[in-house]
Design a protein around this motif. Structure first.
Motif, short mmCIF file in Angstrom:
data_model
loop_
_atom_site.label_atom_id
_atom_site.label_comp_id
_atom_site.label_asym_id
_atom_site.label_seq_id
_atom_site.Cartn_x
_atom_site.Cartn_y
_atom_site.Cartn_z
N HIS A 251 0.83 -1.20 0.00
CA HIS A 251 0.00 0.00 0.00
C HIS A 251 0.87 1.26 0.00
CE1 HIS A 251 -3.29 2.71 0.91
NE2 HIS A 251 -2.66 3.14 2.00
N LEU A 252 1.91 1.25 0.83
CA LEU A 252 2.80 2.42 0.91
C LEU A 252 3.52 2.64 -0.42
CD1 LEU A 252 4.29 1.77 4.46
CD2 LEU A 252 2.82 3.69 3.82
N VAL A 253 4.02 1.55 -1.00
CA VAL A 253 4.75 1.66 -2.26
C VAL A 253 3.84 2.17 -3.37
CG1 VAL A 253 5.94 0.33 -4.05
CG2 VAL A 253 6.47 -0.07 -1.63
N SER A 254 2.59 1.71 -3.38
CA SER A 254 1.66 2.16 -4.42
C SER A 254 1.38 3.65 -4.34
CB SER A 254 0.34 1.38 -4.31
OG SER A 254 -0.37 1.76 -3.13
N ARG A 255 1.59 4.22 -3.15
CA ARG A 255 1.38 5.66 -2.97
C ARG A 255 2.68 6.45 -3.13
NH1 ARG A 255 -1.48 6.41 2.66
NH2 ARG A 255 -1.25 8.59 2.00
N GLY A 256 3.75 5.73 -3.49
CA GLY A 256 5.02 6.40 -3.71
C GLY A 256 5.82 6.68 -2.46
N ALA A 257 5.43 6.08 -1.34
CA ALA A 257 6.15 6.32 -0.09
C ALA A 257 7.49 5.57 -0.10
CB ALA A 257 5.32 5.86 1.10
N PRO A 258 8.56 6.22 0.35
CA PRO A 258 9.88 5.56 0.38
C PRO A 258 10.01 4.67 1.62
CG PRO A 258 10.08 7.79 1.18
CD PRO A 258 8.63 7.62 0.80
N ALA A 259 9.23 3.61 1.67
CA ALA A 259 9.15 2.78 2.88
C ALA A 259 10.01 1.53 2.75
CB ALA A 259 7.70 2.40 3.14
N SER A 260 10.60 1.14 3.88
CA SER A 260 11.35 -0.11 3.97
C SER A 260 11.07 -0.69 5.36
CB SER A 260 12.84 0.15 3.78
OG SER A 260 13.56 -1.06 3.79
N ILE A 261 10.61 -1.95 5.40
CA ILE A 261 10.14 -2.54 6.66
C ILE A 261 10.78 -3.91 6.86
CG2 ILE A 261 8.13 -3.26 8.00
CD1 ILE A 261 6.41 -1.41 6.34
N ALA A 262 11.18 -4.18 8.11
CA ALA A 262 11.68 -5.50 8.50
C ALA A 262 10.56 -6.25 9.22
CB ALA A 262 12.89 -5.37 9.41
N VAL A 263 10.35 -7.51 8.84
CA VAL A 263 9.35 -8.35 9.50
C VAL A 263 10.07 -9.51 10.18
CG1 VAL A 263 8.92 -9.69 7.39
CG2 VAL A 263 7.21 -9.66 9.22
N ASN A 264 9.67 -9.80 11.42
CA ASN A 264 10.30 -10.87 12.19
C ASN A 264 9.69 -12.23 11.84
OD1 ASN A 264 12.09 -9.29 13.85
ND2 ASN A 264 10.28 -8.56 14.93
N LEU A 265 10.54 -13.21 11.60
CA LEU A 265 10.11 -14.59 11.42
C LEU A 265 10.94 -15.48 12.34
CD1 LEU A 265 9.74 -14.84 7.52
CD2 LEU A 265 7.98 -14.32 9.21
N SER A 266 10.28 -16.37 13.04
CA SER A 266 10.97 -17.25 13.98
C SER A 266 11.85 -18.26 13.25
CB SER A 266 9.93 -17.99 14.83
OG SER A 266 10.53 -19.05 15.55
N ALA A 267 13.00 -18.55 13.85
CA ALA A 267 13.87 -19.60 13.30
C ALA A 267 13.13 -20.93 13.24
CB ALA A 267 15.13 -19.73 14.15
N ARG A 268 12.21 -21.14 14.16
CA ARG A 268 11.45 -22.39 14.16
C ARG A 268 10.57 -22.47 12.92
NH1 ARG A 268 9.15 -23.55 19.78
NH2 ARG A 268 11.35 -23.95 20.13
N SER A 269 9.96 -21.35 12.52
CA SER A 269 9.15 -21.35 11.29
C SER A 269 10.02 -21.60 10.07
CB SER A 269 8.43 -20.01 11.13
OG SER A 269 7.51 -19.79 12.18
N LEU A 270 11.20 -20.99 10.07
CA LEU A 270 12.09 -21.08 8.91
C LEU A 270 12.81 -22.43 8.81
CD1 LEU A 270 13.54 -17.46 8.95
CD2 LEU A 270 11.96 -18.44 7.27
N THR A 271 12.60 -23.30 9.78
CA THR A 271 13.11 -24.67 9.67
C THR A 271 11.97 -25.66 9.46
OG1 THR A 271 13.14 -24.84 12.10
CG2 THR A 271 15.20 -24.25 11.01
N THR A 272 10.80 -25.14 9.12
CA THR A 272 9.63 -25.97 8.81
C THR A 272 9.39 -25.92 7.31
OG1 THR A 272 8.65 -25.44 10.96
CG2 THR A 272 7.19 -26.36 9.28
N ALA A 273 9.46 -27.06 6.66
CA ALA A 273 9.44 -27.12 5.20
C ALA A 273 8.20 -26.47 4.60
CB ALA A 273 9.55 -28.57 4.74
#
Length: 523
Positions: A348-370
């Motif tokens: 949504h921000l990008v579509s409005r031309g906003a110079p946004a950059s966001i980090a989202v947290n993901l658990s290591a446990r999720s990232l070791t689940t196929a």
């Protein structure tokens, strides 16, 4: 018509390598199959001999304990032993033990090569599964057990009365694994604490198994046996059981063996209600997202913001709820919904031309689940235009148990053009090991080092060493918990790239208006 013994032989050869029948004195009365493979020239040379003649003294104890349990259970195995006519011809095999009825005097045994039984894991000498693997597959084991009307699947937890080491510990672990479901569903939960999954056809089977384990190993322990089915079918009961095992492993005072034995149903029901509450929060998306700025220390401009979940309007930390989600196996559900929410906001921000950059947290446990990684990869491919704006931050609130799987997931994310940040570097004993195995773009240095560095030379030295190491590896760094100008200047002086903390801004439910620096590339 073929008798039942012939049917057993036919079935044995369809799944195994050798069929053995023993009488009530445990002497071999029939043996068929690939006898050369175990060093037996002719079947007649083995008939009439005790089956324990073909195993070592240590394995004989394990085999005897399995046979003794067949008085209640009608099948057990695989019991992993070295089997053969001589020491030189003994092979590690799995023995499946069975009787036609509780009154039967003959025992039928199917022997199978471990290569066929375990596949790539056949060469593993570890009798016990690691705890995370054990807990991850436990719900599936329980679900499969619900389909078997002949027996129940139970989980017993043990606490040793004294410390074990050396041969005593090795022997106990082998015996524990041998008596578990499938011969590989037991684990060590912590010092002197164990758990195993096993079958039971009546109330006395669990106690009989514990008595057999104690008598054959000479070890003394306390135990409690839990049954997820007492709370009914479904995944929530299994999740509640997993949670109880985790709390027992952590030596939580509310989850001692005595508490579990006396108040199991009450505790499980309370846990299940908490699971249902969490599921409702996620399903209805009853949470907010707060944003905290991360600042470039060289330009003092905003580099990006970190998206942080908040479950109430006061903006309090959700740590307890996230930890609970990890412990009951729901962190993947939470991470998926959080990821989707952040992506929608960023699009949504990008579509409005906003110079946004966001980090989202993901658990290591999720990232070791196929399954989670497969879906994440598909989502990232559908949002390629966000590469350079969406940062994946790997959290370490759960101990990383499978570095190889996590490394593969990170490589897939980076191959699609998305940067990866490793959170809380230095917080645990394995931080530097993680950095050797995981190829990341950014490392967040644990805030405790930043907090203490002003007045503690040792913390300052560690902080400097971590900054130098990451710079040499071409990994950018973020210093957490920056609250004072002095901390800001210290991080600048030792070459830390970015900072995060109350000095630059607290988490807020609204995005910062000025995100002009947010388009700095992560490279």
């Amino acid at each position: 018509m073929a008798d039942k013994s012939d049917i057993f032989v036919a079935y044995a050869f369809s799944v195994g390598d050798v069929f053995i029948e023993i009488d009530e004195s445990q002497k071999i009365s029939r043996i068929e199959g690939a006898l050369d493979w175990i060093g037996i020239d002719k079947a007649q040379s083995a008939i009439g001999r005790p089956i324990t003649d073909f195993v070592s003294a240590d394995d004989a104890i394990i085999l005897q304990s399995g046979l003794s349990l067949l008085g209640g259970m009608l099948r057990l195995g695989p019991v992993r032993v070295g089997f053969g006519a001589t020491v030189d011809t003994r092979r590690r095999i799995g023995l499946f033990l069975s009787r036609l009825s509780s009154n039967a005097t003959r025992t039928h045994i199917v022997a199978m090569s471990l290569n066929r039984l375990d596949g790539p894991d056949a060469e593993s000498n570890a009798p016990l599964a690691d705890m995370e693997s054990f807990l991850r597959r436990l719900p599936d084991i329980l679900e499969e057990g619900e389909k078997n009307a002949n027996s129940d699947i139970l989980v017993s937890m043990l606490q040793m009365n004294k410390h074990m080491q050396g041969r005593d510990k090795q022997g106990f672990e082998r015996q524990l694994a041998a008596l578990s479901l499938g011969g590989k569903n037991a684990t060590e939960l912590g010092d002197g604490r164990f758990a195993l999954v096993h079958e039971a056809t009546n109330e006395g089977d669990a106690q009989r198994l514990m008595d057999t384990l104690a008598s054959t190993t000479g070890q003394r322990f306390e135990s409690a046996t839990l049954d997820a089915e007492t709370l009914g079918d479904g995944s929530d009961a299994a999740k509640a059981l997993v949670y109880s095992i985790r709390k027992f492993s952590e030596e939580s005072p509310d989850f001692s063996l005595q508490d579990l034995s006396e108040n199991y149903t009450e505790k499980m029901e309370d846990t299940r209600k908490r699971i249902q509450t969490l599921r409702s929060l996620l399903k209805e998306r009853q949470f907010d997202i707060a944003y905290q700025p991360i600042i470039s220390l060289s330009t003092q401009k905003m580099h990006h913001v970190e998206a942080l979940v908040r479950f109430d309007k006061r903006g309090s930390s959700p740590y307890e709820l996230i930890t609970f989600a990890e412990e009951v196996g729901m962190i993947g559900d939470f991470d998926q919904i959080m990821f989707e929410s952040v992506v929608a906001k960023l699009r949504h921000l990008v579509s409005r031309g906003a110079p946004a950059s966001i980090a989202v947290n993901l658990s290591a446990r999720s990232l070791t689940t196929a399954a989670f990684v497969e879906r994440l990869e598909a989502d990232l491919k559908q949002n390629k235009e966000l590469a350079g704006r969406l940062l994946i931050e790997v959290t370490e609130s759960a101990q990383i148990s499978d570095l190889d799987a996590l490394g593969e997931a990170i490589n897939k994310i980076r191959a699609l053009g998305f940067a990866v940040c490793l959170d809380d570097f230095g917080a645990g004993l394995s931080g530097f090991q993680y950095l050797r195995h995981l190829k990341v773009d950014i490392v967040k240095i644990d805030g405790s080092y930043v907090r203490d560095a002003e007045n503690d030379p040792e913390s300052r030295a560690f902080l400097h060493a971590m900054s130098t190491l990451c710079r040499d590896l071409k990994i950018r760094t973020v210093g957490e918990w920056v609250e004072t100008p002095a901390q800001f200047e210290l991080l600048q002086s030792i070459g830390v790239d970015m900072g995060q903390g109350y000095l630059f801004g607290r988490p807020k439910l609204t995005l910062p208006q000025d995100m002009r620096g947010a388009l700095e590339n992560v490279d």
